[in-house]
Design a protein around this motif. Structure first.
Motif, PDB file in Angstrom:
ATOM      1  N   LEU A 143     -13.025 -51.147  24.064  1.00 40.39           N
ATOM      2  CA  LEU A 143     -13.574 -50.137  24.948  1.00 40.39           C
ATOM      3  C   LEU A 143     -14.931 -49.699  24.422  1.00 40.39           C
ATOM      4  CD1 LEU A 143     -12.979 -48.227  27.361  1.00 40.39           C
ATOM      5  CD2 LEU A 143     -12.032 -46.631  25.703  1.00 40.39           C
ATOM      6  N   GLU A 145     -17.190 -46.909  24.044  1.00 39.13           N
ATOM      7  CA  GLU A 145     -17.099 -45.457  24.137  1.00 39.13           C
ATOM      8  C   GLU A 145     -18.403 -44.825  24.602  1.00 39.13           C
ATOM      9  OE1 GLU A 145     -15.434 -44.642  20.205  1.00 39.13           O
ATOM     10  OE2 GLU A 145     -13.497 -44.327  21.193  1.00 39.13           O
ATOM     11  N   THR A 147     -20.302 -46.104  27.199  1.00 41.95           N
ATOM     12  CA  THR A 147     -20.335 -46.215  28.659  1.00 41.95           C
ATOM     13  C   THR A 147     -18.987 -45.937  29.309  1.00 41.95           C
ATOM     14  OG1 THR A 147     -19.805 -48.572  28.652  1.00 41.95           O
ATOM     15  CG2 THR A 147     -22.149 -47.967  28.515  1.00 41.95           C
ATOM     16  N   GLY A 148     -17.902 -45.968  28.511  1.00 46.46           N
ATOM     17  CA  GLY A 148     -16.570 -45.787  29.063  1.00 46.46           C
ATOM     18  C   GLY A 148     -16.011 -47.038  29.715  1.00 46.46           C
ATOM     19  N   GLN A 149     -16.703 -48.152  29.594  1.00 48.60           N
ATOM     20  CA  GLN A 149     -16.294 -49.401  30.227  1.00 48.60           C
ATOM     21  C   GLN A 149     -15.456 -50.257  29.286  1.00 48.60           C
ATOM     22  OE1 GLN A 149     -17.131 -50.271  33.511  1.00 48.60           O
ATOM     23  NE2 GLN A 149     -17.794 -48.143  33.535  1.00 48.60           N
ATOM     24  N   THR A 150     -14.568 -51.052  29.868  1.00 54.98           N
ATOM     25  CA  THR A 150     -13.821 -52.043  29.097  1.00 54.98           C
ATOM     26  C   THR A 150     -14.761 -53.196  28.810  1.00 54.98           C
ATOM     27  OG1 THR A 150     -11.765 -51.443  30.199  1.00 54.98           O
ATOM     28  CG2 THR A 150     -11.825 -53.583  29.091  1.00 54.98           C
TER      29      THR A 150
END
Length: 181
Positions: A143, A145, A147-150
């Motif tokens: 993850l 952290e 951008t919050g994207q996988t």
């Protein structure tokens, strides 16, 4: 397209140097804006005459938009490669501790988190094989952290639950060890 690597040098491409060029620096809005501002003149110079004729403000907006999108693509590509490398060494035996700690350090500095427990992030994993009630991690999920994207989805395998008093964890097959009955 330019891709940032450790040490800060782009690996290829004729584009401007990446705003993510030093992975050891924490991501700060001021630093990113400064680097993007440095990249805008090159982005403006790369626009064709038709784009420049549309007006200076439209050209600047387009250049900023292009620079921001390029920087996020560069970061996503770099983060993806780091996560792929880490995933390959994560489950391997015989990897020196210094390699594991270095990988952990790089992930942390880039704001990337390795998720090895599907309970902590069920949405980050897919079940790829097997039958049973127990889930085993084949590959961790990652993850971003920032951008919050996988960055990289994790993979799970289903396996049957161990009978009472037995441990059927991978590599714990008693018959494979040749133990006498």
């Amino acid at each position: 397209m330019s891709t940032a690597v450790p040490g800060g040098q782009p690996t290829s491409g004729a584009g401007p140097e990446s705003a993510w060029r030093k992975e050891t620096e924490p991501l700060e809005a001021g630093t990113l804006v400064r680097r993007l501002a440095e990249a805008i003149p090159a982005a403006l110079a790369s626009q064709d005459a038709e784009q420049q004729a549309a007006g200076a403000s439209a050209a600047v907006a387009s250049a900023v938009r292009s620079a921001v999108l390029a920087e996020f693509r560069t970061r996503a590509q770099f983060a993806g490669r780091i996560c792929e490398i880490d995933a390959r060494i994560w489950g391997q035996e015989g990897i020196p501790d210094v390699m594991r700690s270095t990988a952990d350090e790089h992930l942390s500095q880039l704001g990337l988190r390795r998720v090895t427990d599907p309970v902590d992030g069920a949405e980050l994993f897919v079940i790829t094989e097997g039958k049973g009630d127990v889930l085993e991690v084949i590959r961790p999920a990652y993850l971003d952290e920032v951008t919050g994207q996988t960055v990289l989805g994790g993979q799970l395998r289903r396996r049957p639950a161990a009978p009472a008093g037995h441990n059927n964890a991978p590599g714990n097959d008693e018959s494979a060890r040749g133990e006498e009955q």
